[in-house]
Scaffold this motif. Sequence first.
Motif, short mmCIF file in Angstrom:
data_model
loop_
_atom_site.label_atom_id
_atom_site.label_comp_id
_atom_site.label_asym_id
_atom_site.label_seq_id
_atom_site.Cartn_x
_atom_site.Cartn_y
_atom_site.Cartn_z
N THR A 137 14.23 10.04 -4.93
CA THR A 137 14.55 8.97 -3.97
C THR A 137 13.26 8.23 -3.58
N PRO A 138 13.39 6.94 -3.24
CA PRO A 138 12.19 6.14 -2.91
C PRO A 138 11.59 6.54 -1.55
N CYS A 139 10.28 6.75 -1.49
CA CYS A 139 9.58 6.97 -0.21
C CYS A 139 9.77 5.68 0.61
N GLY A 140 10.05 5.85 1.91
CA GLY A 140 10.26 4.67 2.74
C GLY A 140 11.71 4.21 2.71
N GLY A 141 12.55 4.93 1.96
CA GLY A 141 13.98 4.59 1.94
C GLY A 141 14.28 3.44 0.99
N GLY A 142 15.54 3.05 0.94
CA GLY A 142 15.97 1.96 0.05
C GLY A 142 16.95 2.48 -0.97
N ALA A 143 17.59 1.55 -1.68
CA ALA A 143 18.65 1.92 -2.62
C ALA A 143 18.05 2.42 -3.93
N GLU A 174 15.15 2.05 -10.54
CA GLU A 174 14.61 0.86 -9.88
C GLU A 174 13.17 0.59 -10.34
#
Length: 241
Positions: A53-59, A118
Amino acid sequence: MTMRLDYLSIFPAYFDVLDISLLGKAAVNGLVEVHAHDLRDWTHDRHRTVDDTPCGGGAGMVMKPDPWGEAFDEIIGTEPDSSVHVIFPSPSGAPFTQSAAQELSSAVRIVFCCGRYEGIDHRVIDYARSMWTVHEVSLGDYVLNGGEVAALAITEAVVRLVPGFMGNPESLAEESFSAGQDGLLEYPLFTRPVSWRGLDVPEVLMSGHHGRIAKWRRDESVRLTCERRPDLTDSDFGVPH
Ligand SMILES: Nc1cc(-c2ccc3ccn(Cc4ccccn4)c3c2)[nH]n1
């Protein structure tokens, strides 16, 4: 001089196609050697995980740096070498151009890093920049699902310029996007039959009058370029010089 091409991807089968067609011939006569690698070969968990999963959140998901680093160590090495060109296709890359293809056609080694999801953890690109000559390139203003198709397109654009690859090098000179055509789009092409389904080859091309033919071709190139690619025309005069 043999050009070595390496492809790092979770879908290495994309590059099986390089064994056939024109590229296959180049590989056969030793001009080019192609090696495709499965990035998952450098994972160590049961699920052969390459994303997180992306650090800092996001899809979406981001490709982990670890497999890339280990693959680099094995495929390229752990010593800096500016003669190795590492290409990261990316929607946020610089537009890939014919002049970039021309430059890369003299490279001894090119490594294509094909991302998915992504994209790739940015530290992979930063690390690569500290070691090799890195190019982050975009094919155009549209989004693909990964870098593989871009890597194939870039490969074809580069390898066809490698000296000794193309049968008749003259055909390279006349092309659009090359100096030979003054950066104009190519004129329409015709061959036999002269009449086909009620459509005829322009008479001038059958006249044998080389001066008129050259003029017709240039006029057509200018017309097409102004119509389809005003960005290629010189804005000062509105007509390509
Ligand atoms: N000219 C180009 C190049 C690409 C490209 C290259 C590499 C990757 C790795 C992943 N994706 C998917 C993706 C989707 C959404 C936002 C970011 N990336 C890629 C797309 N698209 N168009």
